[in-house]
Design a protein around this motif. Sequence first.
Motif, PDB file in Angstrom:
ATOM      1  N   ASP A   9       0.842  -1.203   0.000  1.00  0.00           N
ATOM      2  CA  ASP A   9       0.000   0.000   0.000  1.00  0.00           C
ATOM      3  C   ASP A   9       0.871   1.245   0.000  1.00  0.00           C
ATOM      4  O   ASP A   9       2.051   1.185   0.387  1.00  0.00           O
ATOM      5  N   HIS A  11       0.360   5.670   0.702  1.00  0.00           N
ATOM      6  CA  HIS A  11      -0.469   6.854   0.968  1.00  0.00           C
ATOM      7  C   HIS A  11       0.394   8.108   0.915  1.00  0.00           C
ATOM      8  O   HIS A  11       1.584   8.082   1.253  1.00  0.00           O
ATOM      9  N   HIS A  43      -3.002  -1.318   6.279  1.00  0.00           N
ATOM     10  CA  HIS A  43      -3.643  -1.627   4.990  1.00  0.00           C
ATOM     11  C   HIS A  43      -2.873  -2.727   4.255  1.00  0.00           C
ATOM     12  O   HIS A  43      -3.474  -3.640   3.668  1.00  0.00           O
TER      13      HIS A  43
HETATM   14 MG    MG Z   1      -4.566   2.239   1.823  1.00  0.00          MG
END
Ligand code: MG
Length: 158
Positions: A9, A11, A43
């Motif tokens: 993941d 961000h 995540h």
């Molecule tokens: Mg995420």
Amino acid sequence: MLRIGFGYDVHRLVEGRPLILGGGEIPHDVGLEGHSDADVLIHAVIDAVTGALGMGDIGLHFPDTDPAYKGADSFSMLGQVTAWMKRDGFRLNNLDTTIVAERPKLAPYLTGMRERLAGVFNTDINRINIKATSTERMGFCGRGEGMEAFAVISIVSE
Ligand code: MG
């Protein structure tokens, strides 16, 4: 039976958001941006679990278009995913993860993250590993534009 799952993941880092990472808040001048609390490590771990279970990905179960998950606590989402693991007769064998971040220094927080993850997986801390690295100021993580996380999990049938 042994199953392996992989999660990844990323961000963006922005001003005006708390930095939530590994299920806790870390003091920092910027935070991760997202529909939920944007906990990039959790995540990646959720995607590793859903991957190992053959259940797709985080977006399928916790859609970022759903207002129910606005500002959502990712750690409680992981709690739901570990309940599915248990329901399907699996327990964690081991989890290995890497967080990629230029700043802040994460070493002081890694033990706390491991303890929280060991708790949610109902396992020993020595089955949970969290590594942190920078990218030598190269790329989007190196420029402080974001953070990424990788997770590999192995789960076994009871
Ligand atoms: Mg995420």
